[in-house]
Write an enzyme that holds these catalytic residues in place. Structure first.
Site, mmCIF file in Angstrom:
data_model
loop_
_atom_site.group_PDB
_atom_site.id
_atom_site.type_symbol
_atom_site.label_atom_id
_atom_site.label_comp_id
_atom_site.label_asym_id
_atom_site.label_seq_id
_atom_site.Cartn_x
_atom_site.Cartn_y
_atom_site.Cartn_z
ATOM 1 C CE LYS A 20 63.176 17.836 48.502
ATOM 2 N NZ LYS A 20 64.112 16.445 47.948
ATOM 3 C CE1 TYR A 60 61.654 12.668 50.290
ATOM 4 C CE2 TYR A 60 62.522 13.717 52.354
ATOM 5 C CZ TYR A 60 62.203 13.916 51.056
ATOM 6 O OH TYR A 60 62.228 14.939 50.247
ATOM 7 C CG ASN A 125 66.393 17.119 45.071
ATOM 8 O OD1 ASN A 125 66.203 17.368 45.937
ATOM 9 N ND2 ASN A 125 66.044 16.006 44.511
ATOM 10 C CG HIS A 128 58.356 16.529 48.071
ATOM 11 N ND1 HIS A 128 58.791 15.331 47.921
ATOM 12 C CD2 HIS A 128 57.027 16.333 48.615
ATOM 13 C CE1 HIS A 128 57.817 14.218 48.292
ATOM 14 N NE2 HIS A 128 56.764 15.247 48.419
ATOM 15 C CD GLU A 139 54.222 13.017 49.564
ATOM 16 O OE1 GLU A 139 54.202 14.070 48.779
ATOM 17 O OE2 GLU A 139 54.943 12.257 49.040
HETATM 18 P P1 IDP Z 1 61.779 12.850 44.296
HETATM 19 O O1 IDP Z 1 62.170 13.767 45.485
HETATM 20 O O2 IDP Z 1 61.997 13.255 42.882
HETATM 21 O O3 IDP Z 1 60.370 12.207 44.697
HETATM 22 P P2 IDP Z 1 62.789 10.247 45.269
HETATM 23 O O4 IDP Z 1 63.101 9.370 44.575
HETATM 24 O O5 IDP Z 1 61.398 10.418 46.136
HETATM 25 O O6 IDP Z 1 62.777 11.599 44.322
HETATM 26 O O7 IDP Z 1 63.841 10.611 46.662
HETATM 27 C C1 IDP Z 1 63.490 11.508 47.662
HETATM 28 C C2 IDP Z 1 64.488 12.426 47.903
HETATM 29 O O8 IDP Z 1 65.605 11.889 48.187
HETATM 30 C C3 IDP Z 1 65.099 13.133 46.721
HETATM 31 O O9 IDP Z 1 64.503 14.345 46.179
HETATM 32 C C4 IDP Z 1 66.399 13.489 47.063
HETATM 33 O O10 IDP Z 1 66.540 14.660 48.121
HETATM 34 C C5 IDP Z 1 66.953 12.294 47.915
HETATM 35 N N1 IDP Z 1 67.593 11.337 47.211
HETATM 36 C C6 IDP Z 1 67.263 10.510 46.358
HETATM 37 N N2 IDP Z 1 68.217 9.881 45.733
HETATM 38 C C7 IDP Z 1 69.335 10.139 46.576
HETATM 39 C C8 IDP Z 1 70.684 9.841 46.353
HETATM 40 O O11 IDP Z 1 71.007 9.020 45.546
HETATM 41 N N3 IDP Z 1 71.578 10.440 47.170
HETATM 42 C C9 IDP Z 1 71.244 11.455 48.058
HETATM 43 N N4 IDP Z 1 69.893 11.708 48.139
HETATM 44 C C10 IDP Z 1 68.792 11.207 47.490
HETATM 45 MG MG MG Z 2 59.537 11.046 45.942
#
Ligand code: IDP
Ligand code: MG
Length: 165
Positions: A20, A60, A125, A128, A139
């Site tokens: 990212k 997303y 984070n 992805h 995807e």
């Molecule tokens: P993943 O990336 O591990 O699959 P997901 O639950 O699919 O996690 O969420 C996608 C992305 O959305 C996360 O990697 C993060 O960047 C963002 N995200 C998820 N939860 C939060 C939150 O509570 N606050 C801000 N960003 C979030």
């Molecule tokens: Mg995800």
């Protein structure tokens, strides 16, 4: 011929992994590629882009009702840094890719994982990975749906990395 999204459950399983914008900005592209490459996975798709808002929203889509959705789409698309999109191939790459990334919330990510080693908060984070065969198909088609954007090639290492028993 193998579909661009691979064949889940075989050595031709494929997943979509992305660095990212925060990971690109912080110079972590080579480390993330290196971890997959050294593990023995095969790189079959690679591109650098600032995704469109439409692409990020579709990627997303399952999170569209979340309070952080607008911020997430902006972070992915505002062009302050691009995204590196990749398709990696090999045995159990969907599940193992997620293991290598670590928990979504870096505060829960173990050391030795990408997130556990390099980041601190869920909103930044750095990477992805597809969470299931269905997500990987969606995807890979979404990010690499163009002709010839996923490359089928035979690695000369394959017989030293993958055995059938
Ligand atoms: P993943 O990336 O591990 O699959 P997901 O639950 O699919 O996690 O969420 C996608 C992305 O959305 C996360 O990697 C993060 O960047 C963002 N995200 C998820 N939860 C939060 C939150 O509570 N606050 C801000 N960003 C979030
Ligand atoms: Mg995800």
């Amino acid at each position: 011929a193998v579909p661009i999204y691979g064949v889940p459950g075989t050595a031709k399983e494929r997943t979509f992994i992305a660095v990212k914008p925060d990971g690109v900005q912080r110079g972590l592209v080579s480390d993330i590629i290196s971890r997959f490459e050294r593990r023995g996975y095969k790189l079959v798709g690679l591109k650098l882009l600032v995704p469109s808002v439409g692409l990020a929203k579709e990627h997303y889509a399952d999170l569209s009702s979340k309070p952080f959705f607008a911020g997430l789409v902006d972070y992915m698309t505002n062009g302050k840094a691009p995204v590196v999109g990749m398709v990696w191939e090999g045995p159990a790459v969907i599940k193992q890719g997620r293991v290598m990334l670590g928990a979504t919330d870096p505060k829960a990510a173990g050391p030795g994982t990408i997130r556990g080693d390099y980041c601190l908060t869920i909103g930044r984070n750095i990477c992805h990975g597809s969470d299931s065969a269905e997500s990987a198909q969606k995807e890979i088609e979404l990010w690499f749906g163009g002709r010839g954007e996923v490359v089928d090639w035979a690695s000369n290492n394959e017989e030293w990395v993958v055995s059938n028993n």
